[in-house]
Design an enzyme around this catalytic site. Structure first.
Site, PDB file in Angstrom:
ATOM      1  N   ASP A 464       1.072  -1.092  -0.458  1.00  0.00           N
ATOM      2  CA  ASP A 464      -0.151  -0.227   0.285  1.00  0.00           C
ATOM      3  C   ASP A 464       1.114   0.798   0.303  1.00  0.00           C
ATOM      4  O   ASP A 464       2.562   1.379   0.122  1.00  0.00           O
ATOM      5  CB  ASP A 464      -1.261  -0.358   1.462  1.00  0.00           C
ATOM      6  CG  ASP A 464      -1.945   1.471   1.194  1.00  0.00           C
ATOM      7  OD1 ASP A 464      -2.084   1.850   0.259  1.00  0.00           O
ATOM      8  OD2 ASP A 464      -1.782   1.918   2.831  1.00  0.00           O
ATOM      9  N   ASP A 663      -1.209  -1.049   6.250  1.00  0.00           N
ATOM     10  CA  ASP A 663      -1.567  -0.067   7.342  1.00  0.00           C
ATOM     11  C   ASP A 663      -3.071   0.133   7.684  1.00  0.00           C
ATOM     12  O   ASP A 663      -3.013   0.447   9.172  1.00  0.00           O
ATOM     13  CB  ASP A 663      -0.158   0.813   7.383  1.00  0.00           C
ATOM     14  CG  ASP A 663      -1.243   2.467   7.116  1.00  0.00           C
ATOM     15  OD1 ASP A 663      -2.030   2.219   5.466  1.00  0.00           O
ATOM     16  OD2 ASP A 663      -0.934   3.111   7.020  1.00  0.00           O
ATOM     17  N   ASP A 667      -7.441  -2.057   3.677  1.00  0.00           N
ATOM     18  CA  ASP A 667      -6.017  -3.612   3.064  1.00  0.00           C
ATOM     19  C   ASP A 667      -6.048  -4.515   4.176  1.00  0.00           C
ATOM     20  O   ASP A 667      -5.826  -5.896   3.814  1.00  0.00           O
ATOM     21  CB  ASP A 667      -4.544  -3.307   3.800  1.00  0.00           C
ATOM     22  CG  ASP A 667      -4.180  -1.228   2.899  1.00  0.00           C
ATOM     23  OD1 ASP A 667      -4.449  -1.233   1.929  1.00  0.00           O
ATOM     24  OD2 ASP A 667      -3.299  -1.582   3.822  1.00  0.00           O
TER      25      ASP A 667
END
Length: 774
Positions: A464, A663, A667
């Protein structure tokens, strides 16, 4: 979903697909078409959870196909329980898995963290531990201390062992028996046989010592092995308590998600009155008021008001999003400023939050545990040991010296005790315990053994952007002047105005001005323009600070800086214009900076042969700007949580061993589905609960540390398992008495128990070497 160049070059394996959900017609358990137990009757295939159910069906199919017999399974509602190792096993009540003996757990955890089996095993362990300690002390030191006559001590050991074996060990014997009934031999089979054989033998030696030969007399009594039975049961209970506590963490991510939703909503009734109602009472079409500082209760559309919503909990984006009438809002997001009136569009299981919960749950259940292969090996191992023990009994009974059947019984017990899988059971957990402790000191937290085993195989890493590659919080980048005003003056005036704002962008500007020791002036007539900017009076001048929409609203010409603004946006920055007394003075850019450690980490990963892919909810232009700075070639921008999950599944179908690093809550599904999920310790609790590995410092360089630890730990596991198998390969024949015809040597159960203890100790010591080798 926008993305950059992609190349499929992973061909390790192709995962199998799971069949559709079915019901076992005998017991009502939910199974799939992948079950190996199935028969065809009247032209229709029927699937079963075990061989036992299949045989009962074959004996009388009509009995189980009648409508009355199917009613319970068809009408089963409420909580569904499943096995973490065999997700095809599902039923509507708590119990244990017929295949592996593990306790079933709820398919969808609730906010209440209740684990009856953990409470039960803890109680059994702690209440009987004193008896185990006393029996062990008596067995080891009783003869030397001379506290009791040996016959009396034997009876004391028997009495103290009764609650440990018959009450504390009861679940193990039940599971062992069910493993026999269901024809699914597992470790519980051996534990039940080993401890049961040791206890029964010792009880016979206490109650009827005369049936044993003189050679088994020791210090005035027949040698007994109560301590072996009670120690095995207590150690197994302790291991189960630790395992159950660890397993409860797998549902922590879902509980965290469930906890995000507010418990109530403020509903506007048809007559204009307002009332707070439970979230379960909200229906589609209801009008709801969301005040500043409150969470949006359900997915809906704004009807009145304007505000900025912090959607980072779901999208991972650090900046609040402006909302006006007609804009959609997501349940569980935080309203940071103005009041809103929304109309509910999706409630209950239809909300985005509920869908993410479902994605996380499904991804967790869809993992194929490596334990399945271990179960298969253990099944053959158990059957082999049982066969050897039976052969030992009969060979000695028929061909051995007198009293031949007593010799046969003693040697059969020795086989079961020495083969009790303590060393096998400790081989992997001890390596994992030491490795996880060592990793924690280096900022790497592993969820379980599967993560340690799989991390060394990873060849593809999805990362990410926000909070993983970048800091995850906005920081002032630069100011650009539209005329003669100095950039520091632009920053000072903007910061003076932003003192009255709680927006993260405002915080970044104010912090930057203070770091430069710029003197801020008080603001008057401050007004927040509904998420598009702010206005107010500073030093007698009228200031406007905001986006293009605010400038257009006040007819401020921004054409002179529009190209510069677009260029900054392509570099990943958020742009705000500053107007003074109706004239454009300049612009300010705020961006989410790349972590200092990220470039080194990305290069190290690429050097190790790992394919790095960026997947972010940000726009593709922002994603490309960050990727260009880091040398990442494959980019997926504007992705939703389901898109990230789909990307993981696609790569896995191509044979890739995928790790996902992120995080945010967005996700979580991909973290749970990946072969190894890696969460930033600086991110959300949901991300960390969904992942198998957490990098405490939020530093991607920790992945290299974790891989090194993974390699050494797996090597240590193989050493332990190898030793355990060699020990059993040598110990079982010795216990069976193969050396007696040549050397007249027999391995009594006492020495078998000692050998079992030494084998376990050697595994522990070998595992402890990891502390200094990583």
């Amino acid at each position: 979903m926008a993305h950059g160049p992609s190349e499929s070059h992973c061909h390790h394996h192709t995962p199998s697909t799971t069949g559709s959900e079915l019901a076992d017609p005998v017991c009502g358990m939910r199974v799939t078409a992948d079950s190996v137990h199935h028969v065809e009757h009247a032209g229709q295939a029927h699937y079963f959870c075990s061989a036992r159910c299949m045989d009962r069906f074959r004996h009388d199919p009509d009995k189980f196909l009648s409508p009355a017999s199917q009613a319970p399974s068809q009408a089963a509602k409420g909580t569904i329980y499943t096995c973490p190792m065999h997700p095809e096993i599902q039923q509507d009540h708590a119990g244990i898995c017929p295949k592996c003996g593990m306790a079933l757990e709820p398919l969808m955890p609730s906010l209440e963290d209740d684990n009856p089996e953990l409470d039960d095993f803890s109680k059994r362990f702690w209440w009987t531990l004193p008896f185990t300690v006393i029996v062990t002390v008596l067995a080891m030191f009783g003869p030397q201390l001379g506290w009791f006559e040996m016959a009396t001590q034997t009876w004391i050991e028997l009495i103290l062992s009764l609650p440990v074996v018959l009450w504390a060990g009861q679940p193990f014997f039940i599971r062992g028996w069910q493993s026999v009934v269901n024809r699914s031999p597992n470790m519980w089979t051996l534990i039940g046989l080993g401890t049961g054989a040791a206890f029964v033998y010792s009880t016979l030696a206490t109650v009827a010592p005369g049936i044993f030969p003189e050679t088994f007399m020791s210090m005035g009594r027949v040698a007994v092995y109560f301590e072996a039975a009670v120690v095995i049961i207590s150690l197994t209970l302790f291991g189960q308590v630790l395992e159950l506590r660890a397993r409860s963490q797998t549902s922590a991510a879902i509980r965290s998600l469930l906890g995000l939703a507010p418990k109530t909503a403020r509903r506007i009734n048809a007559d204009g009155t307002e009332e707070d109602v439970p979230l379960t009472h909200v229906h589609e079409g209801d009008r709801l008021r969301v005040r500043p500082g409150e969470k949006v209760p359900v997915d809906g559309i704004v009807e009145e008001g304007a505000s900025s919503l912090d959607e980072s909990m779901l999208t991972g984006e650090p900046l609040p999003i402006s909302k006006r009438p007609g804009d959609k809002v997501i349940g569980a997001t935080m309203n940071t400023s103005g009041a809103l009136v929304i109309r509910a569009e999706k409630v209950g299981s239809a909300t985005v939050l509920s869908q993410i919960v479902q994605l996380v749950a499904q991804a967790q259940r869809s993992r194929a545990p490596m334990q399945r292969m271990a179960d298969l090996v253990a099944g053959y191992f158990v059957m082999a040991v049982v066969v050897i023990a039976i052969l030992t009994l009969f060979v000695w009974g028929i061909f051995g010296p007198q009293p031949s059947w007593v010799y046969g019984l003693i040697n059969a017990v020795a086989v079961l005790i020495i083969a009790c899988p303590c060393a096998l059971g400790l081989a992997t957990p001890m390596s994992v315990m030491v490795a996880t402790g060592r990793g924690a000191t280096q900022g790497v937290l592993f969820r379980d053994a599967t993560a340690i085993e799989n991390l060394r195989k990873v060849d593809t890493l999805i990362v990410d952007k926000t909070g993983t590659l970048t800091e995850g919080r906005p920081a002032f980048d630069q100011a650009v002047s539209a005329g003669d005003m100095h950039t520091d003056e632009i920053l000072r005036l903007a910061a003076s105005l932003d003192q009255g704002s709680e927006h993260p962008l405002a915080d970044a500007i104010v912090d930057a001005a203070r770091e430069r020791n710029l003197e801020l002036s008080p603001v008057e007539d401050f007004d927040s323009s509904s998420g598009i900017g702010v206005r107010g009076q500073v030093e007698g001048r009228t200031l406007l600070l905001g986006n293009t929409a605010l400038m257009q609203l006040d007819k401020i010409d921004v054409d002179s800086l529009s190209d510069t603004a677009e260029e900054l946006r392509t570099k990943g920055a958020s742009v705000m214009y500053l107007a003074v007394d109706g004239t454009l003075a300049g612009l300010l850019a705020v961006s989410d900076p790349i972590k200092k450690s990220t470039p080194e980490a990305v290069q190290a990963l690429k050097a190790a042969g790992i394919r790095v892919i960026m997947a972010t909810g940000d726009g593709i232009s922002t994603a490309r700007a960050v990727a260009a700075q880091l040398g990442i070639d494959e980019i997926h921008g504007e992705v939703k949580p389901a898109d990230k999950l789909e990307l993981v599944e696609k790569l896995q179908s191509e044979g890739c061993i995928v790790a996902m690093a992120g995080d945010g809550i967005n996700d979580a599904p991909a973290l749970a589905k990946a072969n190894v999920g890696i969460a930033m310790g600086t991110g959300t609790d949901v991300a960390m609960n969904s992942a198998q590995v957490t990098l405490v410092k939020g530093d991607l360089r920790g992945i290299s540390i974790a891989q090194n630890l993974s390699n050494k730990t797996v090597l240590n596991m193989k050493q332990n398992l190898g030793f355990a198998f060699i020990y059993n390969a040598l110990g079982v024949p010795l216990a069976a008495g193969v050396l007696y015809p040549f050397a007249g040597l027999l391995l009594s159960p006492m020495f078998a128990a000692l050998a079992m203890s030494l084998s376990s100790a050697s595994v522990v010591f070998n595992s402890l070497r990891l502390r200094g080798s990583v």
